[in-house]
Design a protein around this motif. Structure first.
Motif, short mmCIF file in Angstrom:
data_model
loop_
_atom_site.label_atom_id
_atom_site.label_comp_id
_atom_site.label_asym_id
_atom_site.label_seq_id
_atom_site.Cartn_x
_atom_site.Cartn_y
_atom_site.Cartn_z
N ASP A 194 45.26 82.01 -47.68
CA ASP A 194 46.62 82.04 -48.21
C ASP A 194 47.41 80.79 -47.83
N TYR A 195 46.84 79.98 -46.92
CA TYR A 195 47.51 78.77 -46.46
C TYR A 195 46.79 77.55 -47.03
N MET A 196 47.56 76.51 -47.28
CA MET A 196 47.01 75.26 -47.75
C MET A 196 45.96 74.76 -46.75
N TRP A 197 44.86 74.19 -47.28
CA TRP A 197 43.75 73.76 -46.41
C TRP A 197 44.22 72.80 -45.32
N LEU A 198 45.12 71.90 -45.66
CA LEU A 198 45.59 70.91 -44.69
C LEU A 198 46.30 71.56 -43.51
N TYR A 199 46.95 72.72 -43.75
CA TYR A 199 47.64 73.42 -42.67
C TYR A 199 46.68 74.23 -41.81
N ARG A 200 45.50 74.50 -42.36
CA ARG A 200 44.50 75.29 -41.61
C ARG A 200 43.61 74.42 -40.73
N VAL A 201 43.69 73.10 -40.92
CA VAL A 201 42.86 72.19 -40.12
C VAL A 201 43.27 72.28 -38.65
N SER A 202 42.29 72.20 -37.76
CA SER A 202 42.54 72.29 -36.32
C SER A 202 43.60 71.28 -35.89
N TYR A 203 44.46 71.69 -34.98
CA TYR A 203 45.51 70.80 -34.48
C TYR A 203 44.93 69.55 -33.83
N LEU A 204 43.69 69.61 -33.34
CA LEU A 204 43.06 68.46 -32.73
C LEU A 204 42.75 67.36 -33.75
N TYR A 205 42.73 67.72 -35.02
CA TYR A 205 42.47 66.73 -36.07
C TYR A 205 43.73 66.04 -36.57
N ASN A 206 44.91 66.44 -36.08
CA ASN A 206 46.13 65.76 -36.51
C ASN A 206 46.05 64.26 -36.22
N GLY A 207 45.65 63.94 -35.00
CA GLY A 207 45.51 62.54 -34.62
C GLY A 207 44.39 61.84 -35.36
N VAL A 208 43.29 62.56 -35.61
CA VAL A 208 42.14 61.98 -36.32
C VAL A 208 42.54 61.61 -37.75
N PHE A 209 43.21 62.53 -38.43
CA PHE A 209 43.62 62.26 -39.81
C PHE A 209 44.63 61.12 -39.86
#
Length: 592
Positions: A498-513
Protein backbone atom coordinates in the motif's frame (compact mmCIF):
# COMPACT_ATOMS: atom_id res chain seq x y z
CA UNK A 1 6.86 -7.77 37.66
CA UNK A 2 5.75 -4.30 38.68
CA UNK A 3 6.83 -0.84 37.65
CA UNK A 4 9.83 0.67 39.44
CA UNK A 5 10.07 3.98 41.23
CA UNK A 6 12.38 6.63 39.85
CA UNK A 7 15.20 8.35 41.69
CA UNK A 8 18.95 8.38 42.34
CA UNK A 9 20.65 8.37 45.73
CA UNK A 10 23.36 10.72 46.96
CA UNK A 11 26.21 8.46 45.79
CA UNK A 12 24.80 8.41 42.27
CA UNK A 13 24.78 12.19 42.13
CA UNK A 14 28.31 12.34 43.53
CA UNK A 15 29.60 10.06 40.75
CA UNK A 16 27.91 12.12 38.05
CA UNK A 17 29.32 15.32 39.57
CA UNK A 18 32.84 13.85 39.70
CA UNK A 19 32.67 12.92 36.02
CA UNK A 20 31.61 16.43 35.04
CA UNK A 21 34.34 17.96 37.22
CA UNK A 22 37.04 15.72 35.72
CA UNK A 23 35.97 16.70 32.20
CA UNK A 24 36.16 20.38 33.17
CA UNK A 25 39.54 19.88 34.86
CA UNK A 26 41.00 18.42 31.66
CA UNK A 27 40.01 21.59 29.82
CA UNK A 28 41.60 23.78 32.48
CA UNK A 29 44.80 21.73 32.38
CA UNK A 30 45.29 22.15 28.63
CA UNK A 31 44.41 25.84 28.83
CA UNK A 32 47.41 26.49 31.07
CA UNK A 33 49.94 23.98 29.70
CA UNK A 34 51.90 23.66 26.45
CA UNK A 35 51.18 26.50 24.09
CA UNK A 36 48.11 27.49 26.14
CA UNK A 37 45.88 27.33 23.03
CA UNK A 38 47.27 30.62 21.71
CA UNK A 39 47.57 29.51 18.08
CA UNK A 40 44.86 28.28 15.76
CA UNK A 41 46.90 25.15 14.98
CA UNK A 42 47.09 24.17 18.64
CA UNK A 43 43.47 25.07 19.34
CA UNK A 44 41.87 23.28 16.38
CA UNK A 45 44.51 20.67 15.46
CA UNK A 46 46.27 20.02 18.81
CA UNK A 47 49.58 21.18 17.30
CA UNK A 48 49.57 18.04 15.12
CA UNK A 49 51.48 16.10 17.79
CA UNK A 50 48.81 13.81 19.27
CA UNK A 51 49.54 10.11 19.66
CA UNK A 52 47.50 7.43 17.91
CA UNK A 53 45.60 6.03 20.93
CA UNK A 54 43.60 9.12 21.98
CA UNK A 55 42.76 9.88 18.34
CA UNK A 56 41.50 6.31 17.83
CA UNK A 57 39.24 6.58 20.90
CA UNK A 58 38.03 10.02 19.82
CA UNK A 59 37.14 8.75 16.34
CA UNK A 60 34.85 6.23 18.02
CA UNK A 61 33.39 8.60 20.60
CA UNK A 62 32.62 11.38 18.13
CA UNK A 63 29.58 9.60 16.71
CA UNK A 64 28.77 7.02 19.41
CA UNK A 65 26.34 9.31 21.21
CA UNK A 66 23.90 8.54 24.00
CA UNK A 67 21.26 8.13 21.30
CA UNK A 68 23.38 5.35 19.79
CA UNK A 69 23.84 3.51 23.08
CA UNK A 70 20.17 3.73 24.03
CA UNK A 71 19.04 3.09 20.46
CA UNK A 72 21.22 0.07 19.65
CA UNK A 73 20.22 -1.73 22.85
CA UNK A 74 16.51 -1.12 22.17
CA UNK A 75 17.03 -2.14 18.52
CA UNK A 76 18.30 -5.56 19.56
CA UNK A 77 15.59 -5.90 22.18
CA UNK A 78 12.84 -5.14 19.66
CA UNK A 79 14.20 -6.54 16.38
CA UNK A 80 16.97 -8.98 17.24
CA UNK A 81 20.74 -9.30 16.89
CA UNK A 82 20.93 -8.80 13.10
CA UNK A 83 22.15 -5.21 13.48
CA UNK A 84 25.55 -6.50 14.70
CA UNK A 85 26.43 -7.26 11.05
CA UNK A 86 26.95 -3.54 10.45
CA UNK A 87 30.34 -3.85 12.18
CA UNK A 88 31.54 -6.02 9.29
CA UNK A 89 30.79 -3.17 6.90
CA UNK A 90 32.97 -0.90 9.04
CA UNK A 91 35.88 -3.30 8.63
CA UNK A 92 35.36 -3.69 4.87
CA UNK A 93 35.16 0.05 4.22
CA UNK A 94 38.01 1.11 6.52
CA UNK A 95 40.74 0.57 3.87
CA UNK A 96 38.73 2.66 1.38
CA UNK A 97 38.63 5.57 3.80
CA UNK A 98 42.24 5.07 4.93
CA UNK A 99 43.96 4.71 1.55
CA UNK A 100 41.77 6.66 -0.86
CA UNK A 101 40.05 9.57 0.91
CA UNK A 102 42.33 10.45 3.85
CA UNK A 103 45.53 10.86 1.75
CA UNK A 104 43.87 13.63 -0.25
CA UNK A 105 43.03 15.62 2.87
CA UNK A 106 46.51 15.07 4.27
CA UNK A 107 48.08 16.51 1.13
CA UNK A 108 45.78 19.49 1.39
CA UNK A 109 46.40 20.08 5.15
CA UNK A 110 43.39 22.40 5.35
CA UNK A 111 41.55 22.98 8.61
CA UNK A 112 38.19 22.80 6.80
CA UNK A 113 37.58 19.83 4.53
CA UNK A 114 35.36 22.03 2.38
CA UNK A 115 38.36 24.01 1.20
CA UNK A 116 39.00 20.95 -0.98
CA UNK A 117 35.74 21.59 -2.83
CA UNK A 118 36.72 25.18 -3.60
CA UNK A 119 40.07 24.06 -5.00
CA UNK A 120 38.49 21.26 -7.04
CA UNK A 121 35.24 22.91 -8.15
CA UNK A 122 34.76 26.45 -6.85
CA UNK A 123 33.47 28.63 -4.02
CA UNK A 124 29.82 27.76 -4.58
CA UNK A 125 30.45 24.06 -3.99
CA UNK A 126 32.40 24.81 -0.83
CA UNK A 127 29.66 27.04 0.54
CA UNK A 128 26.85 24.60 -0.31
CA UNK A 129 28.61 21.71 1.41
CA UNK A 130 29.68 23.62 4.51
CA UNK A 131 26.19 25.07 5.02
CA UNK A 132 24.72 21.55 4.74
CA UNK A 133 27.19 20.31 7.35
CA UNK A 134 26.49 23.23 9.71
CA UNK A 135 22.72 22.76 9.62
CA UNK A 136 23.11 19.03 10.01
CA UNK A 137 25.33 19.28 13.10
CA UNK A 138 23.39 22.08 14.81
CA UNK A 139 20.18 20.04 14.62
CA UNK A 140 21.97 16.88 15.71
CA UNK A 141 23.54 18.60 18.74
CA UNK A 142 20.13 19.50 20.13
CA UNK A 143 18.86 15.95 19.75
CA UNK A 144 22.01 14.40 21.26
CA UNK A 145 21.52 16.45 24.43
CA UNK A 146 17.73 16.42 24.69
CA UNK A 147 16.85 12.80 23.85
CA UNK A 148 18.90 11.11 26.64
CA UNK A 149 17.89 13.86 29.11
CA UNK A 150 14.25 13.05 28.38
CA UNK A 151 14.79 9.31 28.82
CA UNK A 152 16.70 9.75 32.07
CA UNK A 153 14.18 12.18 33.51
CA UNK A 154 11.35 9.68 33.20
CA UNK A 155 13.16 7.02 35.22
CA UNK A 156 15.95 8.45 37.34
CA UNK A 157 14.32 11.64 38.53
CA UNK A 158 17.02 13.84 36.95
CA UNK A 159 15.33 17.02 35.80
CA UNK A 160 15.73 17.40 32.04
CA UNK A 161 16.55 21.11 32.37
CA UNK A 162 19.33 20.31 34.84
CA UNK A 163 20.62 17.53 32.59
CA UNK A 164 20.65 19.73 29.47
CA UNK A 165 22.31 22.64 31.25
CA UNK A 166 24.95 20.53 33.00
CA UNK A 167 25.94 18.71 29.80
CA UNK A 168 25.86 21.84 27.66
CA UNK A 169 27.74 24.10 30.07
CA UNK A 170 30.45 21.58 30.99
CA UNK A 171 31.02 20.59 27.37
CA UNK A 172 31.15 24.20 26.18
CA UNK A 173 33.55 25.06 29.00
CA UNK A 174 36.25 22.45 28.39
CA UNK A 175 35.90 22.59 24.60
CA UNK A 176 36.27 26.38 24.55
CA UNK A 177 39.22 26.78 26.91
CA UNK A 178 41.06 23.51 26.25
CA UNK A 179 40.74 23.20 22.49
CA UNK A 180 41.22 20.00 20.54
CA UNK A 181 43.69 18.52 23.03
CA UNK A 182 41.10 18.70 25.81
CA UNK A 183 38.44 17.26 23.49
CA UNK A 184 40.62 14.27 22.54
CA UNK A 185 41.69 13.44 26.10
CA UNK A 186 38.19 13.80 27.53
CA UNK A 187 36.97 11.53 24.74
CA UNK A 188 39.29 8.80 26.07
CA UNK A 189 38.01 9.28 29.63
CA UNK A 190 34.40 9.39 28.47
CA UNK A 191 34.85 6.32 26.23
CA UNK A 192 35.87 4.30 29.26
CA UNK A 193 32.73 5.42 31.08
CA UNK A 194 30.61 4.49 28.07
CA UNK A 195 32.04 0.97 28.20
CA UNK A 196 31.47 0.75 31.96
CA UNK A 197 27.85 1.82 31.66
CA UNK A 198 27.13 -0.84 29.03
CA UNK A 199 29.09 -3.51 30.93
CA UNK A 200 27.09 -2.71 34.06
CA UNK A 201 23.90 -3.66 32.19
CA UNK A 202 25.41 -6.93 30.97
CA UNK A 203 26.83 -7.63 34.46
CA UNK A 204 23.42 -7.17 36.09
CA UNK A 205 21.90 -9.69 33.66
CA UNK A 206 24.74 -12.14 34.33
CA UNK A 207 24.08 -11.90 38.08
CA UNK A 208 20.45 -12.79 37.46
CA UNK A 209 20.95 -15.59 34.91
CA UNK A 210 24.42 -16.90 35.80
CA UNK A 211 25.98 -17.07 32.31
CA UNK A 212 26.11 -15.60 28.84
CA UNK A 213 24.77 -18.89 27.52
CA UNK A 214 21.56 -18.54 29.51
CA UNK A 215 21.01 -14.99 28.29
CA UNK A 216 21.56 -16.22 24.73
CA UNK A 217 19.17 -19.16 25.25
CA UNK A 218 16.34 -16.89 26.42
CA UNK A 219 16.98 -14.50 23.54
CA UNK A 220 17.05 -17.41 21.11
CA UNK A 221 13.68 -18.65 22.34
CA UNK A 222 12.36 -15.16 21.67
CA UNK A 223 13.74 -15.34 18.08
CA UNK A 224 16.24 -12.54 18.73
CA UNK A 225 19.52 -14.27 17.82
CA UNK A 226 19.03 -14.91 14.12
CA UNK A 227 21.60 -12.94 12.07
CA UNK A 228 21.44 -14.94 8.84
CA UNK A 229 19.05 -12.83 6.82
CA UNK A 230 20.56 -12.63 3.31
CA UNK A 231 17.45 -11.31 1.56
CA UNK A 232 18.70 -8.91 -1.18
CA UNK A 233 15.35 -7.09 -1.30
CA UNK A 234 16.08 -3.35 -0.65
CA UNK A 235 12.81 -3.10 1.30
CA UNK A 236 14.13 -5.55 3.88
CA UNK A 237 14.84 -3.35 6.91
CA UNK A 238 17.92 -5.26 8.09
CA UNK A 239 19.74 -7.92 6.09
CA UNK A 240 23.38 -8.55 5.23
CA UNK A 241 22.91 -6.51 2.06
CA UNK A 242 21.35 -3.45 3.72
CA UNK A 243 23.74 -3.52 6.68
CA UNK A 244 26.92 -4.05 4.64
CA UNK A 245 26.15 -1.62 1.82
CA UNK A 246 24.08 0.93 3.73
CA UNK A 247 26.29 0.77 6.79
CA UNK A 248 29.41 1.03 4.62
CA UNK A 249 28.28 4.19 2.82
CA UNK A 250 27.29 5.74 6.15
CA UNK A 251 30.70 4.80 7.55
CA UNK A 252 32.50 6.39 4.58
CA UNK A 253 30.42 9.55 4.87
CA UNK A 254 31.52 9.84 8.52
CA UNK A 255 35.08 8.51 8.48
CA UNK A 256 36.07 9.42 4.93
CA UNK A 257 34.90 12.98 4.28
CA UNK A 258 33.26 14.33 7.45
CA UNK A 259 34.80 17.46 8.99
CA UNK A 260 34.55 16.02 12.52
CA UNK A 261 36.70 12.99 11.73
CA UNK A 262 39.11 14.57 9.23
CA UNK A 263 39.99 17.23 11.80
CA UNK A 264 40.96 14.42 14.18
CA UNK A 265 43.18 12.74 11.58
CA UNK A 266 45.04 16.02 11.14
CA UNK A 267 45.99 16.13 14.83
CA UNK A 268 48.67 13.46 14.28
CA UNK A 269 52.02 14.09 12.66
CA UNK A 270 51.71 12.24 9.36
CA UNK A 271 49.42 10.21 7.12
CA UNK A 272 50.71 6.85 8.33
CA UNK A 273 49.73 7.64 11.92
CA UNK A 274 46.30 8.87 10.83
CA UNK A 275 45.69 5.61 8.98
CA UNK A 276 46.79 3.64 12.04
CA UNK A 277 44.40 5.63 14.21
CA UNK A 278 41.53 4.74 11.88
CA UNK A 279 42.48 1.05 11.92
CA UNK A 280 42.68 1.05 15.73
CA UNK A 281 39.32 2.79 15.85
CA UNK A 282 37.64 -0.28 14.33
CA UNK A 283 38.25 -2.78 17.20
CA UNK A 284 37.26 -0.10 19.74
CA UNK A 285 34.10 0.69 17.78
CA UNK A 286 33.40 -3.03 17.32
CA UNK A 287 33.78 -3.81 21.04
CA UNK A 288 31.38 -1.04 22.05
CA UNK A 289 28.96 -1.97 19.26
CA UNK A 290 29.02 -5.65 20.22
CA UNK A 291 28.60 -5.00 23.94
CA UNK A 292 25.81 -2.48 23.33
CA UNK A 293 24.03 -4.93 21.02
CA UNK A 294 24.39 -7.74 23.57
CA UNK A 295 23.06 -5.45 26.28
CA UNK A 296 19.80 -5.41 24.32
CA UNK A 297 19.62 -9.20 24.63
CA UNK A 298 20.53 -8.89 28.32
CA UNK A 299 17.61 -6.53 28.84
CA UNK A 300 15.32 -8.90 26.94
CA UNK A 301 16.40 -11.81 29.14
CA UNK A 302 14.91 -10.00 32.12
CA UNK A 303 11.73 -8.78 30.43
CA UNK A 304 11.05 -11.66 28.04
CA UNK A 305 7.81 -12.47 29.87
CA UNK A 306 6.88 -8.90 30.83
CA UNK A 307 7.54 -6.25 28.23
CA UNK A 308 7.63 -2.94 30.16
CA UNK A 309 6.44 -1.01 27.09
CA UNK A 310 3.33 -3.07 26.47
CA UNK A 311 2.74 -3.21 30.20
CA UNK A 312 2.68 0.57 30.31
CA UNK A 313 5.62 0.98 32.71
CA UNK A 314 7.57 3.08 30.22
CA UNK A 315 6.54 5.07 27.16
CA UNK A 316 9.06 4.13 24.47
CA UNK A 317 11.99 1.88 23.66
CA UNK A 318 14.58 4.61 24.38
CA UNK A 319 13.74 4.21 28.06
CA UNK A 320 14.44 0.47 28.14
CA UNK A 321 18.06 0.69 29.27
CA UNK A 322 17.52 3.34 31.97
CA UNK A 323 14.50 1.36 33.20
CA UNK A 324 16.58 -1.80 33.41
CA UNK A 325 19.33 0.00 35.36
CA UNK A 326 16.92 1.46 37.92
CA UNK A 327 15.08 -1.85 38.18
CA UNK A 328 18.14 -4.07 38.70
CA UNK A 329 20.78 -1.75 40.19
CA UNK A 330 18.82 1.09 41.79
CA UNK A 331 19.32 -0.41 45.25
CA UNK A 332 23.15 -0.47 44.93
CA UNK A 333 24.69 2.92 45.77
CA UNK A 334 26.65 4.40 42.87
CA UNK A 335 25.83 1.92 40.10
CA UNK A 336 22.93 3.90 38.68
CA UNK A 337 25.15 6.97 38.88
CA UNK A 338 27.85 5.15 36.91
CA UNK A 339 25.33 4.38 34.18
CA UNK A 340 24.06 7.98 34.08
CA UNK A 341 27.68 9.18 33.93
CA UNK A 342 28.23 6.91 30.93
CA UNK A 343 25.18 8.31 29.14
CA UNK A 344 26.30 11.86 29.94
CA UNK A 345 29.77 11.02 28.66
CA UNK A 346 28.40 9.71 25.37
CA UNK A 347 26.59 13.01 24.84
CA UNK A 348 29.58 15.09 25.97
CA UNK A 349 31.98 13.40 23.55
CA UNK A 350 29.67 13.94 20.60
CA UNK A 351 28.87 17.56 21.44
CA UNK A 352 32.50 18.52 22.12
CA UNK A 353 33.44 17.12 18.71
CA UNK A 354 30.69 19.16 17.07
CA UNK A 355 31.56 22.42 18.85
CA UNK A 356 35.22 22.33 17.88
CA UNK A 357 34.54 21.39 14.27
CA UNK A 358 31.69 23.85 13.76
CA UNK A 359 33.99 26.60 15.03
CA UNK A 360 36.62 25.50 12.52
CA UNK A 361 34.17 25.45 9.60
CA UNK A 362 32.66 28.80 10.53
CA UNK A 363 36.08 30.43 10.80
CA UNK A 364 37.53 28.93 7.61
CA UNK A 365 34.47 28.87 5.34
CA UNK A 366 32.51 31.95 6.43
CA UNK A 367 34.50 34.43 8.51
CA UNK A 368 37.89 34.44 6.76
CA UNK A 369 36.50 34.76 3.21
CA UNK A 370 34.24 37.63 4.30
CA UNK A 371 37.08 39.33 6.18
CA UNK A 372 39.37 39.11 3.13
CA UNK A 373 36.59 40.38 0.88
CA UNK A 374 35.83 43.50 2.92
CA UNK A 375 39.29 44.22 4.43
CA UNK A 376 41.37 43.08 1.44
CA UNK A 377 43.69 41.19 3.78
CA UNK A 378 43.74 38.12 6.03
CA UNK A 379 42.99 38.41 9.77
CA UNK A 380 45.92 38.08 12.17
CA UNK A 381 46.61 34.68 13.72
CA UNK A 382 46.05 36.09 17.23
CA UNK A 383 42.66 37.49 16.24
CA UNK A 384 41.67 34.20 14.61
CA UNK A 385 42.62 32.15 17.69
CA UNK A 386 40.55 34.34 20.02
CA UNK A 387 37.55 34.49 17.71
CA UNK A 388 37.58 30.73 17.14
CA UNK A 389 37.27 30.20 20.89
CA UNK A 390 34.36 32.60 20.93
CA UNK A 391 32.73 30.64 18.10
CA UNK A 392 33.09 27.38 20.03
CA UNK A 393 31.41 29.01 23.03
CA UNK A 394 28.68 30.45 20.80
CA UNK A 395 27.91 27.03 19.34
CA UNK A 396 27.74 25.69 22.90
CA UNK A 397 25.00 28.20 23.64
CA UNK A 398 23.24 27.25 20.39
CA UNK A 399 23.49 23.58 21.39
CA UNK A 400 21.72 24.27 24.70
CA UNK A 401 19.09 26.38 22.96
CA UNK A 402 18.45 23.68 20.35
CA UNK A 403 18.00 21.09 23.11
CA UNK A 404 15.15 23.17 24.53
CA UNK A 405 13.67 23.96 21.12
CA UNK A 406 13.36 20.35 19.93
CA UNK A 407 11.02 19.46 22.81
CA UNK A 408 8.42 21.79 21.28
CA UNK A 409 8.80 20.59 17.70
CA UNK A 410 7.87 16.94 18.15
CA UNK A 411 8.89 15.28 14.90
CA UNK A 412 12.14 17.27 14.76
CA UNK A 413 13.67 14.48 16.83
CA UNK A 414 13.33 11.94 14.05
CA UNK A 415 13.56 14.60 11.35
CA UNK A 416 16.99 15.86 12.40
CA UNK A 417 18.33 12.32 12.65
CA UNK A 418 17.02 11.68 9.15
CA UNK A 419 18.77 14.82 7.90
CA UNK A 420 21.97 13.61 9.54
CA UNK A 421 21.79 10.46 7.42
CA UNK A 422 20.49 11.73 4.11
CA UNK A 423 22.92 14.65 3.88
CA UNK A 424 25.94 12.42 4.47
CA UNK A 425 25.46 10.27 1.35
CA UNK A 426 25.20 13.17 -1.14
CA UNK A 427 28.19 14.93 0.45
CA UNK A 428 30.19 11.72 0.10
CA UNK A 429 29.09 11.63 -3.55
CA UNK A 430 30.27 15.22 -4.08
CA UNK A 431 33.73 14.52 -2.65
CA UNK A 432 33.91 11.28 -4.63
CA UNK A 433 33.16 13.09 -7.88
CA UNK A 434 36.02 15.45 -7.16
CA UNK A 435 38.58 12.87 -6.05
CA UNK A 436 37.77 9.93 -8.32
CA UNK A 437 37.00 11.59 -11.64
CA UNK A 438 38.52 14.14 -14.02
CA UNK A 439 35.21 14.65 -15.81
CA UNK A 440 33.30 16.32 -12.94
CA UNK A 441 32.93 20.09 -12.92
CA UNK A 442 31.22 22.47 -10.52
CA UNK A 443 27.92 22.92 -12.33
CA UNK A 444 27.48 19.19 -12.87
CA UNK A 445 28.52 18.28 -9.35
CA UNK A 446 26.16 20.79 -7.74
CA UNK A 447 23.35 19.41 -9.91
CA UNK A 448 24.16 15.94 -8.60
CA UNK A 449 24.38 17.15 -4.98
CA UNK A 450 21.00 18.85 -5.21
CA UNK A 451 19.35 15.79 -6.72
CA UNK A 452 20.99 13.51 -4.13
CA UNK A 453 19.79 15.57 -1.18
CA UNK A 454 16.28 15.92 -2.60
CA UNK A 455 16.05 12.16 -3.19
CA UNK A 456 17.40 11.38 0.28
CA UNK A 457 14.96 13.75 1.97
CA UNK A 458 12.09 12.38 -0.11
CA UNK A 459 12.93 8.86 1.01
CA UNK A 460 13.60 9.89 4.59
CA UNK A 461 10.49 11.99 5.18
CA UNK A 462 7.98 10.04 3.13
CA UNK A 463 5.22 8.03 4.86
CA UNK A 464 6.76 4.83 6.21
CA UNK A 465 5.08 1.45 6.79
CA UNK A 466 4.68 0.64 10.50
CA UNK A 467 7.59 -1.35 11.92
CA UNK A 468 6.87 -4.96 12.80
CA UNK A 469 8.66 -5.70 16.05
CA UNK A 470 9.32 -9.18 17.31
CA UNK A 471 6.62 -10.56 19.63
CA UNK A 472 6.72 -9.77 23.35
CA UNK A 473 4.79 -11.11 26.33
CA UNK A 474 3.05 -9.59 29.37
CA UNK A 475 1.87 -12.71 31.20
CA UNK A 476 4.19 -12.16 34.20
CA UNK A 477 3.45 -8.47 34.67
CA UNK A 478 1.89 -7.06 37.83
CA UNK A 479 -0.34 -3.98 37.87
CA UNK A 480 -0.69 -4.22 34.11
CA UNK A 481 -1.38 -0.86 32.51
CA UNK A 482 -1.92 -2.17 28.99
CA UNK A 483 -0.52 -0.04 26.19
CA UNK A 484 -2.59 -0.84 23.12
CA UNK A 485 -0.32 1.14 20.83
CA UNK A 486 2.31 -1.59 21.07
CA UNK A 487 0.05 -4.50 20.07
CA UNK A 488 1.14 -6.24 16.91
CA UNK A 489 -1.95 -6.86 14.82
CA UNK A 490 -3.00 -7.01 11.22
CA UNK A 491 -4.69 -3.64 11.54
CA UNK A 492 -1.39 -1.98 12.46
CA UNK A 493 1.01 -3.97 10.30
CA UNK A 494 -0.48 -2.66 7.08
CA UNK A 495 0.54 -4.39 3.89
CA UNK A 496 3.71 -2.86 2.48
CA UNK A 497 2.29 -2.85 -1.02
CA UNK A 498 0.00 0.00 0.00
CA UNK A 499 3.09 2.23 0.25
CA UNK A 500 5.20 3.57 -2.57
CA UNK A 501 8.26 1.35 -3.16
CA UNK A 502 10.67 4.21 -2.44
CA UNK A 503 9.13 4.66 1.03
CA UNK A 504 9.47 0.95 1.78
CA UNK A 505 13.21 0.90 1.10
CA UNK A 506 15.34 0.32 4.21
CA UNK A 507 16.37 3.50 6.01
CA UNK A 508 19.99 2.37 5.63
CA UNK A 509 19.67 2.91 1.88
CA UNK A 510 18.81 6.61 2.22
CA UNK A 511 22.49 7.49 2.15
CA UNK A 512 23.22 4.92 -0.59
CA UNK A 513 20.55 6.32 -2.91
CA UNK A 514 21.67 9.88 -2.20
CA UNK A 515 25.30 8.92 -2.85
CA UNK A 516 24.51 7.14 -6.13
CA UNK A 517 22.20 9.91 -7.34
CA UNK A 518 24.88 12.54 -6.68
CA UNK A 519 27.55 10.43 -8.35
CA UNK A 520 25.60 9.35 -11.44
CA UNK A 521 23.71 12.60 -12.07
CA UNK A 522 26.75 14.72 -11.21
CA UNK A 523 28.99 12.81 -13.64
CA UNK A 524 26.37 12.77 -16.40
CA UNK A 525 25.57 16.46 -16.00
CA UNK A 526 29.28 17.31 -16.09
CA UNK A 527 29.69 15.32 -19.30
CA UNK A 528 26.72 17.06 -20.94
CA UNK A 529 27.92 20.50 -19.84
CA UNK A 530 31.38 19.81 -21.29
CA UNK A 531 29.85 18.76 -24.60
CA UNK A 532 27.72 21.91 -24.71
CA UNK A 533 30.50 24.33 -23.73
CA UNK A 534 33.23 22.50 -25.63
CA UNK A 535 35.59 22.59 -22.65
CA UNK A 536 37.47 19.29 -22.46
CA UNK A 537 39.30 17.67 -19.56
CA UNK A 538 42.63 18.42 -21.23
CA UNK A 539 41.93 22.16 -20.97
CA UNK A 540 41.62 22.08 -17.16
CA UNK A 541 44.44 23.18 -14.89
CA UNK A 542 44.18 20.39 -12.33
CA UNK A 543 46.24 20.04 -9.16
CA UNK A 544 47.21 16.37 -8.85
CA UNK A 545 46.95 16.57 -5.05
CA UNK A 546 43.17 16.84 -5.37
CA UNK A 547 42.77 13.26 -6.63
CA UNK A 548 43.04 9.83 -5.04
CA UNK A 549 46.60 8.45 -5.16
CA UNK A 550 46.13 6.08 -8.11
CA UNK A 551 44.54 8.81 -10.26
CA UNK A 552 46.96 11.58 -9.31
CA UNK A 553 49.90 9.37 -10.26
CA UNK A 554 48.66 8.48 -13.73
CA UNK A 555 47.53 11.59 -15.60
CA UNK A 556 47.99 15.29 -14.78
CA UNK A 557 47.02 18.37 -16.67
CA UNK A 558 49.16 21.50 -16.46
CA UNK A 559 49.54 24.81 -18.26
CA UNK A 560 52.99 26.24 -19.07
CA UNK A 561 53.90 29.25 -21.19
CA UNK A 562 50.22 29.74 -22.14
CA UNK A 563 50.11 26.25 -23.67
CA UNK A 564 48.20 23.25 -22.39
CA UNK A 565 50.00 19.96 -21.80
CA UNK A 566 48.97 16.57 -20.52
CA UNK A 567 51.72 15.11 -18.34
CA UNK A 568 51.88 11.35 -18.43
CA UNK A 569 53.91 9.75 -15.67
CA UNK A 570 57.04 7.86 -16.73
CA UNK A 571 59.05 7.06 -13.61
CA UNK A 572 58.53 9.46 -10.70
CA UNK A 573 55.41 9.77 -8.48
CA UNK A 574 53.25 12.82 -8.98
CA UNK A 575 53.82 14.29 -5.54
CA UNK A 576 57.36 15.37 -6.49
CA UNK A 577 56.44 17.20 -9.68
CA UNK A 578 56.77 20.95 -10.14
CA UNK A 579 56.74 23.19 -13.16
CA UNK A 580 60.53 23.41 -13.36
CA UNK A 581 61.44 19.73 -13.48
CA UNK A 582 58.44 18.04 -15.09
CA UNK A 583 60.24 17.66 -18.43
CA UNK A 584 62.75 15.29 -16.86
CA UNK A 585 60.20 13.02 -15.25
CA UNK A 586 57.18 13.14 -17.54
CA UNK A 587 56.46 12.73 -21.19
CA UNK A 588 54.99 16.00 -22.44
CA UNK A 589 52.17 15.85 -24.97
CA UNK A 590 51.27 19.15 -26.61
CA UNK A 591 47.49 19.42 -26.73
CA UNK A 592 47.29 22.78 -28.49
Amino acid sequence: MASVSAGLNIWDYIIVAIVLLISSAIGIYYRFTGGKQKTIQEYLLADKNMSIAPVAFSLMASFMSAITILGVSSENYSFGFQFIVINISHLLFTPIAAYLYIPVFFKLQATSVYQYLELRFGKTSRLAASISYTIQMVLYMGVVVYAPALALEALTGINRVSAVLSMGIVCSFYSTIGGMKAVLITDVFQSILMFLSVFSVIGAALVQHGSVGEIWRIASEGNRTNIWNFNPDPTERHSWFTLILGGGITYLSLYGVNQTQIQRYLTVRDLRRAQKALWWNWPILFCLGLSTAFSGLAIYSRYHDCDPIRAGYINNTDQLMPYFVVDTMGHIPGLSGLFVAGIFSASLSTISAALNCLAAVTMEDYYKPLYRYFRKKSPSSKRVAIQTKFLALLYGVICIAMAFIVQHLGSILSASLTIFGVVGGPLLGLFTLGMFTLMANEAGSLTGLTCGIVLGLWMGFGPKPPLTRLPTRTDSCENLAFNSTMILSKSITKQNRDYMWLYRVSYLYNGVFGFLATLIIGYSASFIIRRITGRTIEQENYDHNLFIPCLSKSVLVRKKDNKTFMLVQTSEPCDVINDDNFQEKYTKVDLD
